[in-house]
Design an enzyme around this catalytic site. Sequence first.
Site, PDB file in Angstrom:
ATOM      1  N   ASP A   1      -7.090   4.200  -4.486  1.00  0.00           N
ATOM      2  CA  ASP A   1      -7.715   4.040  -3.166  1.00  0.00           C
ATOM      3  C   ASP A   1      -8.355   5.409  -2.883  1.00  0.00           C
ATOM      4  O   ASP A   1      -8.710   6.133  -3.830  1.00  0.00           O
ATOM      5  CB  ASP A   1      -6.665   3.650  -2.101  1.00  0.00           C
TER       6      ASP A   1
ATOM      7  N   LYS B   1       0.872  -1.184   0.000  1.00  0.00           N
ATOM      8  CA  LYS B   1       0.000   0.000   0.000  1.00  0.00           C
ATOM      9  C   LYS B   1       0.902   1.224   0.000  1.00  0.00           C
ATOM     10  O   LYS B   1       2.055   1.149   0.429  1.00  0.00           O
ATOM     11  CB  LYS B   1      -0.883   0.017   1.261  1.00  0.00           C
TER      12      LYS B   1
HETATM   13  P1  NDP Z   1     -12.947   7.719  -2.529  1.00  0.00           P
HETATM   14  O1  NDP Z   1     -11.860   8.716  -2.339  1.00  0.00           O
HETATM   15  O2  NDP Z   1     -13.496   7.514  -3.883  1.00  0.00           O
HETATM   16  O3  NDP Z   1     -14.165   7.995  -1.540  1.00  0.00           O
HETATM   17  C1  NDP Z   1     -13.970   8.034  -0.164  1.00  0.00           C
HETATM   18  C2  NDP Z   1     -15.278   8.399   0.488  1.00  0.00           C
HETATM   19  O4  NDP Z   1     -15.137   8.260   1.892  1.00  0.00           O
HETATM   20  C3  NDP Z   1     -15.667   9.842   0.252  1.00  0.00           C
HETATM   21  O5  NDP Z   1     -17.053   9.935   0.276  1.00  0.00           O
HETATM   22  C4  NDP Z   1     -15.047  10.557   1.425  1.00  0.00           C
HETATM   23  O6  NDP Z   1     -15.680  11.786   1.762  1.00  0.00           O
HETATM   24  C5  NDP Z   1     -15.245   9.539   2.511  1.00  0.00           C
HETATM   25  N1  NDP Z   1     -14.163   9.661   3.497  1.00  0.00           N
HETATM   26  C6  NDP Z   1     -12.845   9.465   3.279  1.00  0.00           C
HETATM   27  N2  NDP Z   1     -12.146   9.685   4.404  1.00  0.00           N
HETATM   28  C7  NDP Z   1     -13.051  10.015   5.331  1.00  0.00           C
HETATM   29  C8  NDP Z   1     -12.957  10.342   6.688  1.00  0.00           C
HETATM   30  N3  NDP Z   1     -11.790  10.387   7.322  1.00  0.00           N
HETATM   31  N4  NDP Z   1     -14.120  10.603   7.352  1.00  0.00           N
HETATM   32  C9  NDP Z   1     -15.317  10.557   6.712  1.00  0.00           C
HETATM   33  N5  NDP Z   1     -15.453  10.265   5.414  1.00  0.00           N
HETATM   34  C10 NDP Z   1     -14.347   9.983   4.746  1.00  0.00           C
HETATM   35  O7  NDP Z   1     -12.336   6.337  -1.966  1.00  0.00           O
HETATM   36  P2  NDP Z   1     -12.803   4.855  -2.297  1.00  0.00           P
HETATM   37  O8  NDP Z   1     -14.262   4.797  -2.473  1.00  0.00           O
HETATM   38  O9  NDP Z   1     -11.915   4.314  -3.338  1.00  0.00           O
HETATM   39  O10 NDP Z   1     -12.385   4.108  -0.939  1.00  0.00           O
HETATM   40  C11 NDP Z   1     -13.288   3.999   0.158  1.00  0.00           C
HETATM   41  C12 NDP Z   1     -12.826   2.883   1.069  1.00  0.00           C
HETATM   42  O11 NDP Z   1     -12.775   1.649   0.347  1.00  0.00           O
HETATM   43  C13 NDP Z   1     -11.427   3.044   1.678  1.00  0.00           C
HETATM   44  O12 NDP Z   1     -11.406   2.445   2.937  1.00  0.00           O
HETATM   45  C14 NDP Z   1     -10.557   2.220   0.733  1.00  0.00           C
HETATM   46  O13 NDP Z   1      -9.354   1.804   1.351  1.00  0.00           O
HETATM   47  C15 NDP Z   1     -11.481   1.058   0.453  1.00  0.00           C
HETATM   48  N6  NDP Z   1     -11.226   0.280  -0.749  1.00  0.00           N
HETATM   49  C16 NDP Z   1     -11.141   0.885  -1.966  1.00  0.00           C
HETATM   50  C17 NDP Z   1     -10.949   0.126  -3.106  1.00  0.00           C
HETATM   51  C18 NDP Z   1     -10.942   0.718  -4.466  1.00  0.00           C
HETATM   52  O14 NDP Z   1     -10.887  -0.051  -5.418  1.00  0.00           O
HETATM   53  N7  NDP Z   1     -11.031   2.037  -4.637  1.00  0.00           N
HETATM   54  C19 NDP Z   1     -10.766  -1.335  -3.020  1.00  0.00           C
HETATM   55  C20 NDP Z   1     -10.975  -1.872  -1.689  1.00  0.00           C
HETATM   56  C21 NDP Z   1     -11.165  -1.072  -0.606  1.00  0.00           C
HETATM   57  P3  NDP Z   1     -15.139  13.185   1.156  1.00  0.00           P
HETATM   58  O15 NDP Z   1     -15.458  13.136  -0.297  1.00  0.00           O
HETATM   59  O16 NDP Z   1     -15.859  14.230   1.907  1.00  0.00           O
HETATM   60  O17 NDP Z   1     -13.661  13.171   1.432  1.00  0.00           O
HETATM   61  O1  2IT Z   2      -7.794  -1.815  -0.803  1.00  0.00           O
HETATM   62  C1  2IT Z   2      -7.745  -2.260  -1.959  1.00  0.00           C
HETATM   63  O2  2IT Z   2      -7.918  -3.458  -2.204  1.00  0.00           O
HETATM   64  C2  2IT Z   2      -7.496  -1.318  -3.058  1.00  0.00           C
HETATM   65  N1  2IT Z   2      -7.413  -0.125  -2.819  1.00  0.00           N
HETATM   66  C3  2IT Z   2      -7.325  -1.831  -4.462  1.00  0.00           C
HETATM   67  C4  2IT Z   2      -5.966  -2.433  -4.663  1.00  0.00           C
HETATM   68  C5  2IT Z   2      -5.640  -2.757  -6.089  1.00  0.00           C
HETATM   69  O3  2IT Z   2      -4.454  -3.049  -6.316  1.00  0.00           O
HETATM   70  O4  2IT Z   2      -6.497  -2.731  -6.959  1.00  0.00           O
END
Ligand code: NDP
Ligand code: 2IT
Length: 451
Positions: A166, A126
């Site tokens: 992420d 990561k």
């Molecule tokens: P984005 O940046 O697209 O969206 C994040 C969302 O969470 C936004 O709505 C944001 O609000 C909110 N957020 C982030 N940090 C905080 C915080 N500290 N407090 C409150 N709200 C928060 O990220 P993703 O959707 O990609 O990721 C979301 C989660 O999923 C994370 O935990 C990530 O590690 C996990 N994840 C992501 C993957 C991926 O493929 N993208 C794969 C697997 C897991 P705001 O817009 O106001 O900042």
């Molecule tokens: O938490 C996760 O699994 C991710 N942010 C995606 C990792 C990836 O390599 O696609």
Amino acid sequence: MDISQENIKNILVGDCAQNSVFFQAVQEVISSIAPLLNSDKKYNMFSVLERLIVPDRVIKFKVSWLDDGNNIRVNTGYRVQFNNTLGPYKGGLRFHPSVNEGIFKFLGFEQIFKNSLTGLPIGGAKGGSDFDPKGKTDFEIMKFCSAFMRELHKYIGPRIDVPAGDIGVGAREIGYLFGEYKKITSSYDGVLTGKPHVFGGSLMRPEATGYGVVYFTQAMLELEKKEGLAGKICTVSGAGKVALHAIEKLLQVGAIPVTCSDSRGMIYDSRGVDLPLLKELKLQNGASLERYLEFHPDAKYTPVCDYSEGEHAVWGIQCYAAFPCATQNELSEADAQNLIANGCVSVSEGANMPSTPEAINAFLNHNVCFAPAKAANAGGVVVSEFEMSQNASMQRWHFEKIDTKLKIIMEQICKRVALTAKDYGVEGNYVDGANIAGFKRIADAMIAEGV
Ligand code: NDP
Ligand code: 2IT
């Protein structure tokens, strides 16, 4: 447990306070795998756990870049290459002002187990930066990404380490990072996943995590002999890539997702949220969710300042299934108690480690079907691996092929986790099942690869 527990404690105690989330992730694994370590002494003999909880390397670097006013800005970049026993290091990049080394260690550690559960040849890593994309122009994002890659490129490669997105990193950022990598190396390699489709990105990568978490939930509900999601009220937190695509799949399967949230507040729309509007507000404009009310005055917006102390307003809404999809530790014990009191049947983690340990215990003690992140949100990295395969073979797969393969893998992960839990006497406990099954595959490979 065993004498090796002492060694583990020493390894962890040596670290500083910002590692609390990393310790949280490690402690959960240690307590889950205790029966395996007790029944099979080879893991202690080869000190697998002691070796697994220390990252192969932590890379930390300076990122200097010029903002639009030609001011020099300095941020910190990180890449935690945790474990490459099963394949090249693989895991996302997070751009958010709150990050530090401990957060990347927790995320990298979780990623090893998640990637192991997929059955695919990928290790765990990561990285990211404390750079805050909010309020930056497109040009500033580009300049930051170029500066970040000028250092990161030294440590990555299609067979070495393959970053992806992420929080704060999506196809736009991956595109700029890829462009800079190509300029520096003159090599058109699949060194990043989540690229825009036009130059090598896989179809369905943007949707994969959100769709995958719903596929996992459907499989879990079926295995646990519960009713499916069709016609059921669901609550979702977050309004980013994972949350909005989970909402999209929930709508497709006939469920009624009624909430979403961001760092400023939450929307509750009892008729079901308006997804096209949310996509326009959040994915394209980064606007406040409060603007939802301009189009749906009957919906309710609650700003964070109106949340009760220690509670998240989303989890106070009655639902059949809950999907925390924002960030770590966003669902507290009090939130879990609210969900349980309101009759919630299943909780599936779209975000990484969104539930606190106390919340997880509450769910398990009340027989709520609980799908932990490392199993339930693996869909993103699964389609990332599909992207690596497509890039390596110069092929492009069509949407239906990817969707079918993703669904099969999510169902396989669910079955493997459930069966492992049963085998180790903790039937229905998907946390222990995921940790034991994930650990076993890496641990056996580590032993086979020698010290
Ligand atoms: P984005 O940046 O697209 O969206 C994040 C969302 O969470 C936004 O709505 C944001 O609000 C909110 N957020 C982030 N940090 C905080 C915080 N500290 N407090 C409150 N709200 C928060 O990220 P993703 O959707 O990609 O990721 C979301 C989660 O999923 C994370 O935990 C990530 O590690 C996990 N994840 C992501 C993957 C991926 O493929 N993208 C794969 C697997 C897991 P705001 O817009 O106001 O900042
Ligand atoms: O938490 C996760 O699994 C991710 N942010 C995606 C990792 C990836 O390599 O696609």
